[in-house]
Motif scaffolding. Structure first.
Motif, short mmCIF file in Angstrom:
data_model
loop_
_atom_site.label_atom_id
_atom_site.label_comp_id
_atom_site.label_asym_id
_atom_site.label_seq_id
_atom_site.Cartn_x
_atom_site.Cartn_y
_atom_site.Cartn_z
N ARG A 1 -35.01 -4.28 13.95
CA ARG A 1 -34.36 -5.59 13.96
C ARG A 1 -35.40 -6.64 13.60
O ARG A 1 -36.55 -6.55 14.04
CB ARG A 1 -33.83 -5.92 15.35
N THR B 1 -34.11 1.59 15.06
CA THR B 1 -32.77 1.31 15.56
C THR B 1 -31.78 2.13 14.75
O THR B 1 -32.04 2.52 13.61
CB THR B 1 -32.44 -0.20 15.43
N GLU C 1 -28.86 0.87 14.06
CA GLU C 1 -27.99 -0.08 13.37
C GLU C 1 -28.13 0.07 11.86
O GLU C 1 -29.16 0.48 11.35
CB GLU C 1 -28.37 -1.52 13.78
#
Ligand code: MTE
Length: 303
Positions: free
Chosen positions: A118, A49, A51
């Motif tokens: 995540r 990811t 993020e």
């Protein structure tokens, strides 16, 4: 059990696979960061990811590892007592090459990647964690999965002398988890041996733990000592304890609540008191990669 040797017989010297402070220098390359460090080659992954990862501090100080106590700070406080060297893993059941394998043999030649995943706990908190690991399928293919195998069962070690939580029957030790074979073979499923470029901290499941990013965190069993290929769905710790609350599948699913709380949102650890509550994503955001594994299944029934 008789110790068998895989084709990859010569053991990699430990300094070649320990990943202390390895610095990522692009795909397939790593730099030495100083005299006390070890060379490690790991690549970035397209499965990561974008993020922002949680801090090393968050990831290593807020843990669930009941073998070291039930509090979130207990693993960081107590896991130092665990001896992780030597370490071996029994691989048995429906495999062509069962045996007790030294961890150096288990990781040898497996391509290490950084997987920034995540991670969503059933308790409705989440983190972003930069794991270092390799695909479980790589190991399973190497030991040879036999046609009758339909599930993979995992166990953590039992060593109450070193794991204070095991001195009480809070769970039915050993901690056990399992996956359907196709889930285990999915490329997202990894065995992780480190995080943030360093070898796995003990509180996070040293020296080797499972990471299954589309499932609640309890499926990601730590400090693994046994992997068994089996024909039937294996018993799993939380499901045995409270089947109405913890299913075998445990896929992250915002539309199926835990009986005692909602699973619709999550708190991102480290984001402060007022920020950080966010919607939970179906399959924890990995729907494109894994939804097909459950086609036709009623996910309210197979939770
Ligand atoms: N594995 C073992 N052996 N014992 C545990 O208590 N807790 C699980 C999972 N694996 C646990 C375990 C739970 S509930 C979660 S949320 C994750 O580990 C936490 O992983 P982390 O501490 O690395 O974030």
């Amino acid at each position: 059990m008789k110790k068998t040797t895989l084709g990859w017989s010569d053991v990699t010297p430990k300094h070649l696979w320990l990943n202390r402070r390895a610095v990522l220098a692009g795909a397939g390359a790593a730099l030495l960061a100083g005299p006390a460090t070890a060379k490690l080659t790991y690549s970035p992954s397209s499965f990561s990811t974008t993020e922002e990862p949680n801090s090393f501090e968050d990831i290593t100080s807020y843990n669930n590892f009941y073998e070291f106590g039930t509090g979130k700070e207990d693993p960081a406080r107590n896991a130092g007592a665990l001896t992780t060297d030597p370490w071996s893993i029994v691989i048995d059941g429906l495999v062509d090459r069962p045996g007790t394998y030294d961890i150096a043999d288990v990781v040898k030649d497996q391509p290490l990647e950084e997987r920034i995943y995540r991670f969503r706990c059933v308790e409705a908190w989440s983190m972003i964690i930069p794991w270092i690991g390799f695909e479980l399928s790589g190991l399973l293919n190497r030991v040879g999965v036999q046609p009758g195998a339909k599930y993979v069962a995992f166990e953590t070690l039992v060593r109450p002398d070193e794991m204070v939580g095991q001195q009480s029957p809070i769970l039915d030790w050993p901690y056990r988890e399992g996956l359907r074979l196709d889930e285990a073979m999915n490329p997202l499923t990894i065995l992780a041996t480190g995080l943030y470029g360093e070898e796995m901290p003990k509180q996070n499941g040293a020296p080797i733990r499972l990471v299954v990013p589309w499932k609640y965190g309890f499926k990601s069993i730590k400090s693994i000592v046994r992997i068994s290929l089996v024909a039937e769905e294996p018993p799993t710790t939380w499901n045995m304890l409270q089947p109405s609350e913890y299913g075998f599948y445990a896929n992250v699913n915002p539309t199926v609540d835990h009986p005692r709380w909602s699973q619709a949102t999550e708190r991102r650890v480290g984001s402060g008191l007022f920020g950080g509550r966010q919607d939970t994503l179906m399959f924890n955001g990995y729907e494109a990669e894994v939804a097909s594994l459950y086609a036709g299944m009623d996910l309210a029934k197979f939770y």
